[in-house]
Motif scaffolding. Sequence first.
Motif, PDB file in Angstrom:
ATOM      1  N   PRO A 128       0.838  -1.218   0.000  1.00  0.00           N
ATOM      2  CA  PRO A 128       0.000   0.000   0.000  1.00  0.00           C
ATOM      3  C   PRO A 128       0.868   1.263   0.000  1.00  0.00           C
ATOM      4  O   PRO A 128       2.032   1.248   0.399  1.00  0.00           O
ATOM      5  CB  PRO A 128      -0.794  -0.119   1.303  1.00  0.00           C
ATOM      6  CG  PRO A 128       0.064  -0.939   2.199  1.00  0.00           C
ATOM      7  CD  PRO A 128       0.842  -1.882   1.332  1.00  0.00           C
ATOM      8  N   GLY A 129       0.303   2.380  -0.483  1.00  0.00           N
ATOM      9  CA  GLY A 129       1.017   3.666  -0.487  1.00  0.00           C
ATOM     10  C   GLY A 129       1.833   3.915  -1.731  1.00  0.00           C
ATOM     11  O   GLY A 129       2.477   4.967  -1.847  1.00  0.00           O
ATOM     12  N   VAL A 130       1.851   2.969  -2.662  1.00  0.00           N
ATOM     13  CA  VAL A 130       2.613   3.154  -3.919  1.00  0.00           C
ATOM     14  C   VAL A 130       1.614   3.114  -5.067  1.00  0.00           C
ATOM     15  O   VAL A 130       0.940   2.109  -5.279  1.00  0.00           O
ATOM     16  CB  VAL A 130       3.676   2.056  -4.095  1.00  0.00           C
ATOM     17  CG1 VAL A 130       4.416   2.259  -5.406  1.00  0.00           C
ATOM     18  CG2 VAL A 130       4.639   2.050  -2.925  1.00  0.00           C
ATOM     19  N   GLU A 131       1.559   4.233  -5.829  1.00  0.00           N
ATOM     20  CA  GLU A 131       0.634   4.304  -6.962  1.00  0.00           C
ATOM     21  C   GLU A 131       1.203   3.549  -8.169  1.00  0.00           C
ATOM     22  O   GLU A 131       2.423   3.485  -8.345  1.00  0.00           O
ATOM     23  CB  GLU A 131       0.384   5.753  -7.341  1.00  0.00           C
ATOM     24  CG  GLU A 131      -0.339   6.541  -6.260  1.00  0.00           C
ATOM     25  CD  GLU A 131      -0.581   7.984  -6.665  1.00  0.00           C
ATOM     26  OE1 GLU A 131      -0.187   8.332  -7.822  1.00  0.00           O
ATOM     27  OE2 GLU A 131      -1.130   8.743  -5.858  1.00  0.00           O
ATOM     28  N   PRO A 132       0.301   2.994  -9.003  1.00  0.00           N
ATOM     29  CA  PRO A 132       0.772   2.259 -10.188  1.00  0.00           C
ATOM     30  C   PRO A 132       1.595   3.134 -11.151  1.00  0.00           C
ATOM     31  O   PRO A 132       2.553   2.666 -11.762  1.00  0.00           O
ATOM     32  CB  PRO A 132      -0.523   1.779 -10.847  1.00  0.00           C
ATOM     33  CG  PRO A 132      -1.531   1.767  -9.752  1.00  0.00           C
ATOM     34  CD  PRO A 132      -1.157   2.874  -8.826  1.00  0.00           C
ATOM     35  N   ARG A 133       1.210   4.451 -11.287  1.00  0.00           N
ATOM     36  CA  ARG A 133       1.952   5.339 -12.177  1.00  0.00           C
ATOM     37  C   ARG A 133       3.394   5.538 -11.684  1.00  0.00           C
ATOM     38  O   ARG A 133       4.349   5.515 -12.471  1.00  0.00           O
ATOM     39  CB  ARG A 133       1.259   6.696 -12.261  1.00  0.00           C
ATOM     40  CG  ARG A 133      -0.027   6.679 -13.076  1.00  0.00           C
ATOM     41  CD  ARG A 133      -0.595   8.081 -13.182  1.00  0.00           C
ATOM     42  NE  ARG A 133      -1.846   8.089 -13.934  1.00  0.00           N
ATOM     43  CZ  ARG A 133      -2.554   9.180 -14.159  1.00  0.00           C
ATOM     44  NH1 ARG A 133      -2.130  10.363 -13.686  1.00  0.00           N
ATOM     45  NH2 ARG A 133      -3.682   9.113 -14.849  1.00  0.00           N
ATOM     46  N   GLU A 134       3.503   5.758 -10.396  1.00  0.00           N
ATOM     47  CA  GLU A 134       4.840   5.945  -9.811  1.00  0.00           C
ATOM     48  C   GLU A 134       5.676   4.691  -9.976  1.00  0.00           C
ATOM     49  O   GLU A 134       6.867   4.764 -10.301  1.00  0.00           O
ATOM     50  CB  GLU A 134       4.689   6.285  -8.320  1.00  0.00           C
ATOM     51  CG  GLU A 134       6.002   6.660  -7.656  1.00  0.00           C
ATOM     52  CD  GLU A 134       5.840   6.933  -6.180  1.00  0.00           C
ATOM     53  OE1 GLU A 134       6.868   7.130  -5.504  1.00  0.00           O
ATOM     54  OE2 GLU A 134       4.688   6.946  -5.685  1.00  0.00           O
ATOM     55  N   MET A 135       5.061   3.528  -9.772  1.00  0.00           N
ATOM     56  CA  MET A 135       5.759   2.264  -9.934  1.00  0.00           C
ATOM     57  C   MET A 135       6.237   2.078 -11.382  1.00  0.00           C
ATOM     58  O   MET A 135       7.377   1.660 -11.615  1.00  0.00           O
ATOM     59  CB  MET A 135       4.816   1.121  -9.541  1.00  0.00           C
ATOM     60  CG  MET A 135       5.445  -0.258  -9.609  1.00  0.00           C
ATOM     61  SD  MET A 135       6.523  -0.609  -8.223  1.00  0.00           S
ATOM     62  CE  MET A 135       5.324  -0.901  -6.935  1.00  0.00           C
ATOM     63  N   ALA A 136       5.375   2.424 -12.366  1.00  0.00           N
ATOM     64  CA  ALA A 136       5.727   2.269 -13.782  1.00  0.00           C
ATOM     65  C   ALA A 136       6.859   3.227 -14.180  1.00  0.00           C
ATOM     66  O   ALA A 136       7.793   2.845 -14.907  1.00  0.00           O
ATOM     67  CB  ALA A 136       4.506   2.518 -14.647  1.00  0.00           C
ATOM     68  N   ALA A 137       6.801   4.472 -13.669  1.00  0.00           N
ATOM     69  CA  ALA A 137       7.847   5.453 -13.982  1.00  0.00           C
ATOM     70  C   ALA A 137       9.188   5.021 -13.400  1.00  0.00           C
ATOM     71  O   ALA A 137      10.241   5.121 -14.062  1.00  0.00           O
ATOM     72  CB  ALA A 137       7.455   6.826 -13.443  1.00  0.00           C
ATOM     73  N   MET A 138       9.167   4.506 -12.164  1.00  0.00           N
ATOM     74  CA  MET A 138      10.405   4.043 -11.526  1.00  0.00           C
ATOM     75  C   MET A 138      10.969   2.818 -12.249  1.00  0.00           C
ATOM     76  O   MET A 138      12.190   2.677 -12.398  1.00  0.00           O
ATOM     77  CB  MET A 138      10.143   3.717 -10.057  1.00  0.00           C
ATOM     78  CG  MET A 138      10.008   4.936  -9.170  1.00  0.00           C
ATOM     79  SD  MET A 138      11.541   5.886  -9.044  1.00  0.00           S
ATOM     80  CE  MET A 138      12.516   4.816  -8.024  1.00  0.00           C
ATOM     81  N   CYS A 139      10.084   1.938 -12.702  1.00  0.00           N
ATOM     82  CA  CYS A 139      10.529   0.750 -13.445  1.00  0.00           C
ATOM     83  C   CYS A 139      11.231   1.152 -14.746  1.00  0.00           C
ATOM     84  O   CYS A 139      12.290   0.611 -15.090  1.00  0.00           O
ATOM     85  CB  CYS A 139       9.328  -0.144 -13.764  1.00  0.00           C
ATOM     86  SG  CYS A 139       8.778  -1.132 -12.373  1.00  0.00           S
ATOM     87  N   LEU A 140      10.625   2.101 -15.469  1.00  0.00           N
ATOM     88  CA  LEU A 140      11.201   2.550 -16.739  1.00  0.00           C
ATOM     89  C   LEU A 140      12.547   3.231 -16.528  1.00  0.00           C
ATOM     90  O   LEU A 140      13.533   2.944 -17.241  1.00  0.00           O
ATOM     91  CB  LEU A 140      10.225   3.504 -17.426  1.00  0.00           C
ATOM     92  CG  LEU A 140      10.609   3.963 -18.838  1.00  0.00           C
ATOM     93  CD1 LEU A 140      10.644   2.781 -19.785  1.00  0.00           C
ATOM     94  CD2 LEU A 140       9.647   5.024 -19.336  1.00  0.00           C
ATOM     95  N   GLY A 141      12.627   4.132 -15.540  1.00  0.00           N
ATOM     96  CA  GLY A 141      13.889   4.824 -15.265  1.00  0.00           C
ATOM     97  C   GLY A 141      14.984   3.863 -14.841  1.00  0.00           C
ATOM     98  O   GLY A 141      16.137   3.981 -15.276  1.00  0.00           O
ATOM     99  N   LEU A 142      14.612   2.883 -13.995  1.00  0.00           N
ATOM    100  CA  LEU A 142      15.606   1.911 -13.527  1.00  0.00           C
ATOM    101  C   LEU A 142      16.057   1.000 -14.668  1.00  0.00           C
ATOM    102  O   LEU A 142      17.233   0.616 -14.733  1.00  0.00           O
ATOM    103  CB  LEU A 142      15.007   1.082 -12.385  1.00  0.00           C
ATOM    104  CG  LEU A 142      15.957   0.103 -11.687  1.00  0.00           C
ATOM    105  CD1 LEU A 142      17.124   0.848 -11.066  1.00  0.00           C
ATOM    106  CD2 LEU A 142      15.207  -0.689 -10.625  1.00  0.00           C
ATOM    107  N   ALA A 143      15.127   0.659 -15.565  1.00  0.00           N
ATOM    108  CA  ALA A 143      15.496  -0.191 -16.714  1.00  0.00           C
ATOM    109  C   ALA A 143      16.507   0.510 -17.611  1.00  0.00           C
ATOM    110  O   ALA A 143      17.507  -0.092 -18.045  1.00  0.00           O
ATOM    111  CB  ALA A 143      14.238  -0.541 -17.503  1.00  0.00           C
TER     112      ALA A 143
END
Length: 540
Positions: A128-143
């Motif tokens: 909880p506390g993590v939005e899907p958009r934030e998760m997707a943006a972090m995944c893309l940047g980390l990739a």
Amino acid sequence: MLVLFETSVGYAIFKVLNEKKLQEVDSLWKEFETPEKANKIVKLKHFEKFQDTAEALAAFTALMEGKINKQLKKVLKKIVKEAHEPLAVADAKLGGVIKEKLNLSCIHSPVVNELMRGIRSQMDGLIPGVEPREMAAMCLGLAHSLSRYRLKFSADKVDTMIVQAISLLDDLDKELNNYIMRCREWYGWHFPELGKIISDNLTYCKCLQKVGDRKNYASAKLSELLPEEVEAEVKAAAEISMGTEVSEEDICNILHLCTQVIEISEYRTQLYEYLQNRMMAIAPNVTVMVGELVGARLIAHAGSLLNLAKHAASTVQILGAEKALFRALKSRRDTPKYGLIYHASLVGQTSPKHKGKISRMLAAKTVLAIRYDAFGEDSSSAMGVENRAKLEARLRTLEDRGIRKISGTGKALAKTEKYEHKSEVKTYDPSGDSTLPTCSKKRKIEQVDKEDEIIEKKAKKAKVKIKVEEAPVATEEEEEEEEGVLVVEEQETSVKKKKKKDKKKHIKEEPLSEEEPCTSTAIPSPEKKKKKKKKRDNED
């Protein structure tokens, strides 16, 4: 049992609520079909969030290399040690490091892999506390960051700066040449002698900017810019100059142009230093091999350092000479041996007959240096220095091959042969000077007569042989006829001889008659000649 789960947003530690269901590996995925079912098996105990992408990249690179990050260490000490429970880990190598450094029992098995897969499928509901958009943006940047790291790509090694810098440097050189030419031509109308005395362009512009009108040279001090001898020569030339007078407005415009030239030349030196530093940072081995300018031009021609690294050595050798290559292929002539690499110092210092060989060897070593700079982890220039030393040694052997000769063993150098000048002295042949015949006309006529007699005799003998063969048994009448024929032939030959003798006498008498012309037209007979001889004998 606790589960360590790594996400692009941070570290998550879950507590397994029902361990009995973990025993059924094949049916474990059914327990994670919905978030409600997943919450019955695992529950989030702690979540350590990353502050930015750089921190996430550092954490994941450490995990990939099998190391523990400082942030992960703190989390494991705080939560796992206090719980005194085993820790399920996705990577067996990481589990070994945690057990070694933190003395924690770690588990890695197929059941743990299935559990990780189930948590990943229901990650939005479990954390909880993590939005899907934030998760997707972090995944893309980390990739993107991880892919750059895997390719050993860093922000410092941006070769587009080199491409732009070398292009700007070439443009500045062209502009400077145009400006300086215009300045010399413009001021040459006022003081033409100054251009011949001062050859350096920058010094010329500085002198012009400091003095201006040629009348001011007598009182001006140019010791900071020129040596004493040149200064005295300039002042003497200013007094007797043949230039025209110009207005103050003209001088003002010329001075503005001089300031532009000085500023552009200063900026060019600054840009060259910047290019040197960037080349030593991005491609140190290439810089050592071919120099900053040639290396930068090669990178600019290929588009980037990675594109240049994909080229073969033969391509790098003729890079920049594409027009000459295709022209040679069309006309079926010899292809070029070098392109941009011709301007390297190693090729420039060789003799013309070895330039092609050295450029080929230099291209091969340069390609190795390019690939080492593009894909290697180390940023030192040791490899470039070593290869350059090998090329210089090879160049020395090529240059000394014509001077020294290796002995039979190949270990010791034989002595050079002593030079001896061998010249053939040719004497003058005067026989070709005269165009007159070597023998006189009389001798020529005698030779012709002799040759005719020999030919006639041979013809007679041939006729006799032929007749004898035709009639081997001849009658008396035939013999008499033959004798008659022979007699007739002999008479004919005697007549011919008399005629020839008469001709000779006539030829001999002609020169005599020319030298001593006689008054009488009558030719003296042979009887009169005999009488005259008798009278002379009697008188004697």
